[in-house]
Write a protein that holds these residues in place. Structure first.
Motif, mmCIF file in Angstrom:
data_model
loop_
_atom_site.group_PDB
_atom_site.id
_atom_site.type_symbol
_atom_site.label_atom_id
_atom_site.label_comp_id
_atom_site.label_asym_id
_atom_site.label_seq_id
_atom_site.Cartn_x
_atom_site.Cartn_y
_atom_site.Cartn_z
ATOM 1 N N PRO A 90 0.831 -1.214 0.000
ATOM 2 C CA PRO A 90 0.000 0.000 0.000
ATOM 3 C C PRO A 90 0.864 1.263 0.000
ATOM 4 N N ARG A 91 0.446 2.232 -0.833
ATOM 5 C CA ARG A 91 1.166 3.504 -0.915
ATOM 6 C C ARG A 91 0.490 4.516 -0.011
ATOM 7 N N ILE A 92 1.107 4.728 1.140
ATOM 8 C CA ILE A 92 0.516 5.606 2.145
ATOM 9 C C ILE A 92 0.702 7.069 1.759
ATOM 10 N N GLY A 93 1.852 7.356 1.187
ATOM 11 C CA GLY A 93 2.119 8.739 0.796
ATOM 12 C C GLY A 93 3.321 8.825 -0.112
ATOM 13 N N HIS A 94 3.650 10.056 -0.488
ATOM 14 C CA HIS A 94 4.830 10.308 -1.312
ATOM 15 C C HIS A 94 5.571 11.499 -0.718
ATOM 16 N N VAL A 95 6.822 11.306 -0.362
ATOM 17 C CA VAL A 95 7.625 12.419 0.133
ATOM 18 C C VAL A 95 7.754 13.427 -1.003
ATOM 19 N N VAL A 96 7.534 14.695 -0.700
ATOM 20 C CA VAL A 96 7.575 15.712 -1.760
ATOM 21 C C VAL A 96 9.006 15.823 -2.293
ATOM 22 N N SER A 97 9.131 16.068 -3.591
ATOM 23 C CA SER A 97 10.453 16.073 -4.230
ATOM 24 C C SER A 97 11.404 17.070 -3.573
ATOM 25 N N ALA A 98 10.851 18.199 -3.134
ATOM 26 C CA ALA A 98 11.703 19.239 -2.546
ATOM 27 C C ALA A 98 12.330 18.780 -1.234
ATOM 28 N N HIS A 99 11.789 17.723 -0.622
ATOM 29 C CA HIS A 99 12.354 17.242 0.643
ATOM 30 C C HIS A 99 13.201 15.988 0.481
ATOM 31 N N LEU A 100 13.347 15.498 -0.749
ATOM 32 C CA LEU A 100 14.218 14.332 -0.953
ATOM 33 C C LEU A 100 15.680 14.657 -0.615
ATOM 34 N N PRO A 101 16.168 15.889 -0.928
ATOM 35 C CA PRO A 101 17.545 16.213 -0.516
ATOM 36 C C PRO A 101 17.749 16.107 0.995
ATOM 37 N N LYS A 102 16.794 16.655 1.769
ATOM 38 C CA LYS A 102 16.889 16.556 3.233
ATOM 39 C C LYS A 102 16.923 15.101 3.672
ATOM 40 N N LEU A 103 15.975 14.342 3.129
ATOM 41 C CA LEU A 103 15.840 12.943 3.533
ATOM 42 C C LEU A 103 17.106 12.164 3.186
ATOM 43 N N ALA A 104 17.674 12.467 2.016
ATOM 44 C CA ALA A 104 18.871 11.746 1.569
ATOM 45 C C ALA A 104 20.058 12.002 2.494
ATOM 46 N N GLN A 105 20.004 13.098 3.253
ATOM 47 C CA GLN A 105 21.122 13.407 4.149
ATOM 48 C C GLN A 105 20.874 12.908 5.576
ATOM 49 N N LEU A 106 19.742 12.252 5.814
ATOM 50 C CA LEU A 106 19.499 11.658 7.134
ATOM 51 C C LEU A 106 20.128 10.266 7.180
ATOM 52 N N ARG A 107 20.454 9.845 8.402
ATOM 53 C CA ARG A 107 21.173 8.579 8.583
ATOM 54 C C ARG A 107 20.383 7.648 9.491
ATOM 55 N N PRO A 108 20.748 6.361 9.494
ATOM 56 C CA PRO A 108 20.114 5.438 10.434
ATOM 57 C C PRO A 108 20.137 6.000 11.853
ATOM 58 N N SER A 109 19.029 5.792 12.546
ATOM 59 C CA SER A 109 18.733 6.253 13.909
ATOM 60 C C SER A 109 18.351 7.739 13.982
ATOM 61 N N ASP A 110 18.363 8.454 12.865
ATOM 62 C CA ASP A 110 17.817 9.816 12.845
ATOM 63 C C ASP A 110 16.293 9.736 12.882
ATOM 64 N N PRO A 111 15.636 10.679 13.579
ATOM 65 C CA PRO A 111 14.169 10.693 13.580
ATOM 66 C C PRO A 111 13.599 11.476 12.386
ATOM 67 N N ILE A 112 12.387 11.106 12.023
ATOM 68 C CA ILE A 112 11.643 11.834 10.986
ATOM 69 C C ILE A 112 10.286 12.196 11.555
ATOM 70 N N GLN A 113 9.853 13.410 11.278
ATOM 71 C CA GLN A 113 8.491 13.817 11.628
ATOM 72 C C GLN A 113 7.776 14.118 10.313
ATOM 73 N N PHE A 114 6.742 13.342 10.014
ATOM 74 C CA PHE A 114 6.043 13.564 8.751
ATOM 75 C C PHE A 114 5.025 14.698 8.892
ATOM 76 N N LYS A 115 4.925 15.470 7.812
ATOM 77 C CA LYS A 115 3.942 16.557 7.804
ATOM 78 C C LYS A 115 3.186 16.474 6.481
ATOM 79 N N HIS A 116 1.864 16.511 6.573
ATOM 80 C CA HIS A 116 1.067 16.391 5.361
ATOM 81 C C HIS A 116 0.927 17.751 4.668
ATOM 82 N N VAL A 117 1.141 17.756 3.335
ATOM 83 C CA VAL A 117 0.883 18.972 2.555
ATOM 84 C C VAL A 117 0.064 18.592 1.317
ATOM 85 N N ASP A 118 -0.598 19.572 0.703
ATOM 86 C CA ASP A 118 -1.338 19.255 -0.522
ATOM 87 C C ASP A 118 -0.413 19.400 -1.734
ATOM 88 N N ILE A 119 -0.943 19.024 -2.881
ATOM 89 C CA ILE A 119 -0.104 18.982 -4.082
ATOM 90 C C ILE A 119 0.383 20.376 -4.473
#
Lengths: 330, 201
Positions: A271-300
């Motif tokens: 199941p596809r729960i969501g899609h990380v917005v493209s503008a936040h892929l750079p941030k996500l790519a720089q996170l490492r194992p054991s780093d926390p993530i807080q998801f925030k919902h935005v519209d398209i």
């Protein structure tokens, strides 16, 4: 015109903006995990954004420059040194031949990018320089870099060797990119809802938005596995496979999430729960194992606006870098 | 519809991924905004394109499906799971081979690995669940999972029941067309002997 890998790092590969238009054949886009850092590295080095760059992970490689080169280092801070002196990130640097680039400590981030003026002289595969490790194609012989690999770069179009001062190994040019906006609130990751978001139980929808998720050690270029409150669906039925993309948040049978990253498979049945917005892929790519993530919902609309301003900034940056470089060497 | 889209590609369109019951389209919102300057979001713009394509596409616009006939050796080392599967299904290995090679399959989607084609629909008498533990599978292996059958293009871990192997390359990165099969194509298998397998290679 080349550099040589004296000692390989954990995973050094040639990447670019990705290989598009082949997903229907099972060939994913791949490309730099942090497309912003890779693009900016190129701009600082006086290249087009989509030129091939070196993506490295910590521990990083040791690289011998066989020729003078105009380079830039962006993304994660692995404390780069040229011989015995520290190098700055997010700046253009002229390095002298016969110097060695190495990385001392993992200070911040997960991936670091090295661009060389002129770009690496590798053959594109299906329109992209990116290394596809699974297909063993693209990049440098379709594989991670190894000891002794010699990467040629293309001819310079800018005469920068004159900028090196006598007795100095390198010269930092005096402009830099302010990347803070792209990486601010590093743990806040925005997403748009996916096709199966509403199949989550109401409690689980709340859990997704209110709880932190931790990046699991089993996370790599294919995907980030997350650890958090197990999420439940209203029904349990299996889905039929469909296309997925970079940033797709899939729900695994055990209730945990996986975020698909650059080397993801092209199709999936979770199941596809969501899609990380493209503008936040750079941030996500720089996170490492054991780093926390807080998801925030935005519209398209918001997701597109975020990307638009990021890209628009790159366009302005490209012009500025080009002008600065020309001013300096002409 | 996928065919219509690839014939009417527009700037900003990245990928069109047909699957069993869906079509996934990925696009570059920035390129779409700057090139086409839609009044709405890039998403809405692409969505309208898709809806228009859907309304235009009909039975006649479907491209004629190419039929590929593919040799498969269902013997010995090439078919490591064939006997266990026969035991599980309580039929003979011969029947499995007959039933598997009797059907003209459709390529519903390509995914998982470069050139991994998901084919259906397998005769119910030989439909079987995935193996509990994934095993190491050789390139060219032909497997069954549920009502699907498929060919592994590369050496890979996999959980499908391997009942044979085909001697042709499904994926060759250096060929003009690295993957020669397209979603929508038709496939029929025909049995060959181990000796024939070697001469095909």
């Amino acid at each position: 015109m080349s550099l040589t890998i004296i000692k390989p790092g954990l995973c050094d590969s040639i990447q670019d903006a990705g290989r598009h238009g082949q997903a229907h054949l099972g060939i994913n886009a791949g490309g730099a995990m942090d497309p912003y850092a890779a693009g900016v590295a190129n701009l600082l080095a006086g290249n087009q954004r989509c030129e091939a760059v070196l993506e490295i992970h910590f521990p990083g490689p040791q690289i011998l420059f066989e020729q003078n080169a105009l380079i830039s280092i962006t993304g994660g801070d692995f404390t780069p040194f040229l011989n015995d002196e520290p190098l700055p990130l997010w700046k253009p640097i002229v390095v002298r031949r016969n110097t060695i680039l190495h990385f001392k400590r993992l200070q911040q981030g997960a991936r670091c990018y090295i661009a060389i003026h002129g770009g690496f002289n590798v053959q594109p595969w299906l329109g992209s320089y990116s290394t596809n490790l699974k297909a063993a194609a693209g990049g440098y012989e379709g594989r991670k870099l190894e000891k002794g690999d010699e990467l040629c770069f293309r001819e310079n179009t800018v005469y920068f060797a004159g900028l090196l001062r006598e007795g100095r190994d390198f010269q930092v040019l005096n402009w830099r990119v302010d990347m803070r906006r792209v990486y601010q609130d590093p743990h806040e990751i925005c997403f748009t809802t996916g096709h199966e978001f509403h199949e989550l139980c109401p409690n689980s929808q709340q859990d997704l938005l209110q709880n932190n998720f931790i990046i699991h050690p089993f996370s790599d270029r294919m995907g980030y596995r997350l650890k958090g409150v197990p999420l439940k669906r209203k029904h349990d039925y299996e889905l039929i496979s469909s296309g997925v993309s970079c940033g797709t948040m899939q729900l695994l049978p055990d209730g945990q999430l996986i975020v698909l990253m650059a080397d993801h498979q092209t199709t999936g049945g979770y199941p596809r729960i969501g899609h990380v917005v493209s503008a936040h892929l750079p941030k996500l790519a720089q996170l490492r194992p054991s780093d926390p993530i807080q998801f925030k919902h935005v519209d398209i609309q918001t997701a597109e606006d975020l990307l638009y301003s990021q890209q628009q900034e790159m366009v302005i940056l490209q012009r500025a870098c080009h002008d600065h470089l020309n001013e300096l060497v002409c | 519809m996928a065919a219509w889209f690839s014939q009417h590609a527009f700037d900003g369109l990245n990928n069109i991924i047909p699957a069993y019951s869906s079509l996934t389209v990925t696009f570059d919102p920035y390129l779409i905004k700057t090139t086409w300057q839609p009044a709405s979001t890039a998403f809405e713009w692409v969505k309208q394109k898709l809806e228009a394509a859907y309304n235009l596409s009909n039975e006649n616009s479907a491209m004629p499906a190419t039929l590929h006939r593919i040799p498969v050796c269902y013997e010995g080392e090439y078919a490591p799971d064939l006997e266990a599967l026969a035991l599980h299904l309580q039929i003979t290995t011969r029947e499995i081979i007959q039933l598997h090679s009797a059907v003209v399959y459709r390529v519903y989607m390509i995914g998982f690995l470069p050139g991994f084609a998901y084919l259906g629909t397998v005769d119910e008498r030989i439909a079987a669940p995935r193996k509990p533990q994934p095993a190491s599978v050789k390139a060219g292996s032909v497997g069954i999972a549920g009502k699907q059958t498929g060919i592994y293009p590369l050496n890979s871990p996999g959980g499908w029941n391997i009942i044979g192997r085909m001697p042709l390359k499904m994926f060759d990165p250096h060929a003009d067309q690295p993957v020669w099969m397209q979603p929508g194509d038709q496939i029929q298998f025909f049995p060959i002997t181990a000796r024939e397998f070697k001469s095909w290679q």
